[in-house]
Design a protein around this motif. Structure first.
Motif, PDB file in Angstrom:
ATOM      1  N   ASN A  20       0.781  -1.190   0.128  1.00 28.14           N
ATOM      2  CA  ASN A  20       0.008   0.033   0.101  1.00 28.14           C
ATOM      3  C   ASN A  20       0.669   1.212  -0.060  1.00 28.14           C
ATOM      4  OD1 ASN A  20      -2.394  -1.424   0.007  1.00 28.14           O
ATOM      5  ND2 ASN A  20      -2.659  -1.435   2.069  1.00 28.14           N
ATOM      6  N   GLN A  32      -2.971   0.580 -13.461  1.00 32.41           N
ATOM      7  CA  GLN A  32      -3.529  -0.577 -12.840  1.00 32.41           C
ATOM      8  C   GLN A  32      -3.104  -2.081 -13.029  1.00 32.41           C
ATOM      9  OE1 GLN A  32      -6.273  -0.114 -10.880  1.00 32.41           O
ATOM     10  NE2 GLN A  32      -7.075   1.750 -11.059  1.00 32.41           N
ATOM     11  N   GLY A  75      -6.549   6.548  -9.866  1.00 29.32           N
ATOM     12  CA  GLY A  75      -7.220   5.086  -9.759  1.00 29.32           C
ATOM     13  C   GLY A  75      -6.459   4.546  -8.425  1.00 29.32           C
ATOM     14  N   MET A  76      -5.721   5.382  -7.993  1.00 28.91           N
ATOM     15  CA  MET A  76      -4.689   4.987  -6.760  1.00 28.91           C
ATOM     16  C   MET A  76      -5.406   4.078  -5.649  1.00 28.91           C
ATOM     17  SD  MET A  76      -2.516   7.335  -4.234  1.00 28.91           S
ATOM     18  CE  MET A  76      -1.355   7.669  -5.528  1.00 28.91           C
ATOM     19  N   SER A  91      -8.262   2.407  -5.709  1.00 31.81           N
ATOM     20  CA  SER A  91      -8.790   1.188  -6.105  1.00 31.81           C
ATOM     21  C   SER A  91      -7.679   0.022  -6.353  1.00 31.81           C
ATOM     22  CB  SER A  91      -9.441   1.312  -7.511  1.00 31.81           C
ATOM     23  OG  SER A  91      -8.543   1.547  -8.614  1.00 31.81           O
ATOM     24  N   SER A  92      -6.427   0.590  -6.143  1.00 30.78           N
ATOM     25  CA  SER A  92      -5.421  -0.426  -6.120  1.00 30.78           C
ATOM     26  C   SER A  92      -5.031  -0.820  -4.603  1.00 30.78           C
ATOM     27  CB  SER A  92      -4.319   0.182  -6.706  1.00 30.78           C
ATOM     28  OG  SER A  92      -4.544   0.015  -8.048  1.00 30.78           O
ATOM     29  N   LEU A  93      -5.370  -0.012  -3.627  1.00 33.91           N
ATOM     30  CA  LEU A  93      -4.908  -0.228  -2.421  1.00 33.91           C
ATOM     31  C   LEU A  93      -5.750  -1.602  -1.812  1.00 33.91           C
ATOM     32  CD1 LEU A  93      -5.227   3.312  -0.790  1.00 33.91           C
ATOM     33  CD2 LEU A  93      -3.171   2.035  -1.166  1.00 33.91           C
ATOM     34  N   ARG A  94      -4.883  -2.259  -0.903  1.00 29.64           N
ATOM     35  CA  ARG A  94      -5.470  -3.453  -0.411  1.00 29.64           C
ATOM     36  C   ARG A  94      -5.740  -3.296   1.043  1.00 29.64           C
ATOM     37  NH1 ARG A  94      -6.468  -7.020  -5.003  1.00 29.64           N
ATOM     38  NH2 ARG A  94      -4.998  -6.159  -6.684  1.00 29.64           N
ATOM     39  N   THR A  95      -6.673  -4.210   1.473  1.00 30.08           N
ATOM     40  CA  THR A  95      -6.882  -4.391   3.063  1.00 30.08           C
ATOM     41  C   THR A  95      -6.052  -5.376   3.374  1.00 30.08           C
ATOM     42  OG1 THR A  95      -9.133  -4.171   2.269  1.00 30.08           O
ATOM     43  CG2 THR A  95      -8.849  -4.608   4.520  1.00 30.08           C
ATOM     44  N   ILE A  96      -5.293  -4.842   4.679  1.00 24.76           N
ATOM     45  CA  ILE A  96      -4.613  -5.392   5.327  1.00 24.76           C
ATOM     46  C   ILE A  96      -5.130  -6.648   6.126  1.00 24.76           C
ATOM     47  CG2 ILE A  96      -3.046  -5.530   7.533  1.00 24.76           C
ATOM     48  CD1 ILE A  96      -2.474  -2.567   6.787  1.00 24.76           C
ATOM     49  N   PRO A  97      -4.739  -7.962   6.087  1.00 26.25           N
ATOM     50  CA  PRO A  97      -5.338  -8.865   6.674  1.00 26.25           C
ATOM     51  C   PRO A  97      -5.837  -8.942   7.823  1.00 26.25           C
ATOM     52  CG  PRO A  97      -3.295  -9.818   5.398  1.00 26.25           C
ATOM     53  CD  PRO A  97      -3.400  -8.270   5.335  1.00 26.25           C
TER      54      PRO A  97
END
Lengths: 161, 307
Positions: free
Chosen positions: A7, A36, B88-89, B91-97
């Motif tokens: 991130n 993307q 679009g930044m 939308s590329s972020l991920r959720t930390i488990p």
């Protein structure tokens, strides 16, 4: 690389990769898609990449993806076939940076990319060569010729007397 | 003119047609064309020259001001980033488990605990606690304090919990409620009568058995305690209370709809596969509720008296 580092890579380098691709390909939608795709690819192999090398990896991957897209669209303008017949039109804008960006759009894709990597990101010739797959000597040649072309644009469009 | 090296028939080449040789092959820096100089100057502006190449251009720049200015102009040809930002930044972020796990488990658990606390407070258990609590209640008092003249010996009456069991009252022996230490008191005292709410006659008999002066208290003056609902509906009453508190309106509660919504929510959050269905008779009336999951399945008949 952890999810948190991933991130961070999105936040820290996303804009850098995007503007490099945008200036190279001159199409915001395609640039967005390419960036993307690049981050999607990074996510798939996130555990295999060290955070210290991720910026270079992102630029390399995005550049290769861009080349694929350009080839697929048959819109790539090669150095050998580059037509500069309409390169020097009158340019009345006095903002040097804006004029230089317009001049940049008229350069061949390879010259454009190496100059962007050099000026925007401050990469040295060796790093640029690793990203673009060129030798160090080729990178130097493209950059020096690109600079000469940009200067000629400024002189011939009366921005520089 | 090409030079031939035919040794059998040598051809003499005129001097003016010969290729340059010897010292004539050398070029001086001043003889560089503009194109050659520009490439060299571009490299010089990037500090990419070293050794002989650097010395050569330095010698040119030292003798020609025009070329020095030309070379210096290359230093100004540098691109700086403009205001491009990647939209679009996010939308590329991920959720930390760990956060995802927290969101999937801890938050529902906290919400469940909060719901249980609310139900406990407003349910029958909470109401029971309020009654038992030393006579200080926030609602309608179940016991009344009466002021009576203590001309005759007054007995301190202690609170008797759970004296009311349905409609029958237990008669406690008066001797059990007297304490020798209090006999002979003549000042005004506060007496807490027993909880008298249903059977007045039985209440009077209990009061008289405790002390004659308590007979002066009319049972009619003692307000009736709030009617408590049967315990079977406490959950629905709590939900009804919450619904009315949120919406500000009295809502008729559909227990099946609430249970079905809760199961749907749990399925969505936790990814489980539970089902709740009505079982209808031939007339189409719901007669039972059927619950099924991978671990548990049962069918419970509907109680017509409950919503």
């Amino acid at each position: 690389m952890t999810v948190k580092e991933y991130n961070n890579a999105v936040r820290e380098f996303g804009d850098h990769v995007y503007r490099f691709i945008l200036r190279s390909i001159r199409d915001s939608h395609r640039a967005d898609d390419i960036v993307q795709d690049t981050y999607e690819k990074l996510w798939r192999c996130v555990t295999e990449i060290e955070y210290g090398a991720v910026k270079s990896w992102l630029f390399t991957s995005a550049y290769n993806r861009m080349i694929d897209v350009i080839r697929k669209d048959s819109r790539m303008v090669g150095v050998e076939y580059y037509d500069d017949s309409n390169m020097y039109a009158e340019d009345n804008n006095n903002d040097l940076n804006e004029v230089l960006h317009r001049a940049l759009e008229k350069l061949p894709a390879v010259q454009r990319s190496v100059i962007l990597l050099r000026d925007y990101e401050g990469y040295n010739y060796k790093e640029i060569g690793e990203i673009t797959g060129l030798s160090e000597a080729q990178v130097k040649t493209y950059i020096f010729r690109g600079r000469v072309a940009l200067r000629n644009y400024l002189v011939k469009t009366s921005v520089w007397q | 003119m090409a030079i031939t090296e035919n040794t059998e028939f040598p051809i003499l080449t005129p001097p003016e047609d010969r290729m340059p040789s010897g010292s004539r092959l050398f070029r001086r820096p001043e003889e560089l064309t503009d194109e050659q100089f520009d490439l060299l100057a571009a490299a010089w502006s990037e500090d990419a020259l070293s050794g002989e190449a650097l010395a050569e251009i330095e010698s040119v720049l030292s003798v020609s001001t025009e070329r020095r200015n030309r070379a210096e102009s290359f230093r100004q040809i540098r691109l700086t980033p403009m205001n491009e930002s990647w939209t679009g930044m996010h939308s590329s972020l991920r959720t930390i488990p760990s956060f995802a796990a927290f969101r999937r488990t801890i938050i529902p658990a906290v919400l469940a605990v909060a719901a249980m606390i609310i139900l406990f407070v407003y349910g029958p258990a909470g109401a029971k606690l309020k009654k038992i609590d030393s006579g200080v209640t926030s609602g309608v008092p179940a016991m009344t304090v009466a002021e009576i003249p203590a001309s005759s010996p007054v007995t301190r009456v202690t609170t008797v919990p759970e004296i009311r069991t349905g409609s029958a009252l237990k008669s406690l022996p008066a001797a059990d409620m007297r304490t020798p230490a209090t006999e002979g008191m003549t000042e005004m005292v506060h007496v807490q009568p027993l909880a008298l709410d249903h059977d007045i006659a039985a209440s009077l008999s209990v009061a008289l058995s405790v002390n004659n002066s308590l007979a002066a208290i009319s049972p009619k003056t003692i307000p009736q305690p709030a009617e408590t609902n049967d315990a079977g509906n406490w959950m629905l009453r709590s939900i009804s209370y919450l619904a009315s508190a949120v919406t500000g309106k009295e809502k008729k509660i559909d227990g099946y709809a609430i249970a079905n919504g809760a199961i749907t929510g749990i399925n969505t959050i936790l990814g489980w596969d539970m089902e709740l269905e009505h079982v209808n008779n031939k007339k189409g009336d719901a007669v039972a509720v059927s619950f099924s999951s991978s671990l548990l399945s049962f069918t419970k008949p509907l109680n017509k008296s409950t919503p």
